[in-house]
Design an enzyme around this catalytic site. Structure first.
Site, mmCIF file in Angstrom:
data_model
loop_
_atom_site.group_PDB
_atom_site.id
_atom_site.type_symbol
_atom_site.label_atom_id
_atom_site.label_comp_id
_atom_site.label_asym_id
_atom_site.label_seq_id
_atom_site.Cartn_x
_atom_site.Cartn_y
_atom_site.Cartn_z
ATOM 1 N N ASP A 66 49.458 34.008 26.331
ATOM 2 C CA ASP A 66 49.939 32.999 27.263
ATOM 3 C C ASP A 66 48.815 32.003 27.532
ATOM 4 O OD1 ASP A 66 51.531 31.829 29.437
ATOM 5 O OD2 ASP A 66 50.128 32.869 30.754
ATOM 6 N N ASP A 110 48.719 29.218 30.675
ATOM 7 C CA ASP A 110 48.430 29.022 32.098
ATOM 8 C C ASP A 110 48.272 30.360 32.812
ATOM 9 O OD1 ASP A 110 48.712 26.285 31.721
ATOM 10 O OD2 ASP A 110 50.853 26.324 32.169
ATOM 11 N N LYS A 158 60.201 35.026 26.083
ATOM 12 C CA LYS A 158 59.068 35.159 25.164
ATOM 13 C C LYS A 158 59.174 36.436 24.323
ATOM 14 C CE LYS A 158 55.627 32.568 27.872
ATOM 15 N NZ LYS A 158 54.276 32.615 28.481
ATOM 16 N N ASP A 199 50.216 36.887 32.341
ATOM 17 C CA ASP A 199 49.893 36.996 33.763
ATOM 18 C C ASP A 199 51.079 36.852 34.714
ATOM 19 O OD1 ASP A 199 50.044 34.035 33.205
ATOM 20 O OD2 ASP A 199 49.562 33.976 35.340
ATOM 21 N N ASP A 242 56.181 36.238 31.348
ATOM 22 C CA ASP A 242 55.553 36.981 30.250
ATOM 23 C C ASP A 242 56.104 38.396 30.103
ATOM 24 O OD1 ASP A 242 53.755 34.855 29.672
ATOM 25 O OD2 ASP A 242 52.468 35.501 31.337
#
Length: 228
Positions: free
Chosen positions: A9, A11, A151, A174, A178
């Protein structure tokens, strides 16, 4: 090292923290070590594809999952995993008055992003969106996309195309967006990840964001992931 692919990931994972866009120098060095060790690195982000490809170019990454799984850029080709016209949904979301559209929405196809303007923005958007769509928060924005793709779905599609079993894929994230990829792979959650991300991951590292990514890479390169 048993892992063949590393999905990361952007951000909150490669950045200094979950409330900044500034990239972590430690994370960038760890990313380079992963590439140099032979891992195929894939950027998986909630951002639009154009933005993601620009960032990926400067990170030395060629494959990208964008718009929370709706778009996959693999070996120079773009693949759409989502479908539909998002214009009516966009109108319903903006009519709540609880959010403002992300500037990226002008070039986003399926996963639309919104900046919260009210404390209860997420709940108000969820109430306004019709069935068949997912509403999630990445911590940076509220995202609305067609249901059935995330994802994790994109990673599974990628595994099939690459001929790599998903158990030989490590991922680091995070946030709630995710969760799908963390469950589907040998998932690592950084130390300041959301509760949902931590619950979905196999490993929760101690350090936050970029430092946590470096910690995850250390474990992966030492052979501590993607094992039976």
């Amino acid at each position: 090292m048993s892992c063949r692919v590393l999905v990361v990931d952007l951000d909150g994972t490669l950045t200094l923290s979950r409330n900044t866009y500034e990239l972590s120098a430690e994370a960038l060095l760890a990313l380079r070590r992963a590439r140099d060790a032979g891992l195929r690195v894939v950027l998986a982000t909630a951002n639009g594809l154009d933005f993601a490809l620009t960032i990926a170019r400067y990170l030395g990454i060629r494959d990208v999952i964008a718009e929370n799984g709706c778009l996959v850029y693999l070996d120079g080709e773009t693949h759409e995993l989502c479908s539909g016209d998002m214009s009516r949904v966009d109108g319903a979301v903006l009519a709540t008055g609880a959010v403002a559209p992300s500037p990226q929405n002008r070039c986003r196809r399926f996963d639309l992003a919104y900046v919260p303007l009210a404390a209860d923005a997420l709940e108000r958007v969820r109430s306004a969106v019709p069935p068949g769509y997912v509403v999630e928060s990445s911590g940076y924005a509220i995202h609305v996309r067609p249901a059935g793709v995330d994802k994790g779905v994109a990673v599974a599609w990628l595994c099939e195309r690459l001929g790599v079993p998903c158990f030989q894929v490590a991922s680091v994230g995070d946030s709630d967006v995710d969760v799908g990829m963390l469950r589907r792979t040998w998932g690592f959650a950084v130390g300041n990840a959301t509760p949902a991300a931590k619950e979905a991951a196999r490993v929760v590292v101690e350090r936050p964001s970029g430092l946590g990514f470096r910690e995850a890479v250390d474990i992966i390169l030492s052979g501590g992931a993607c094992t039976p």
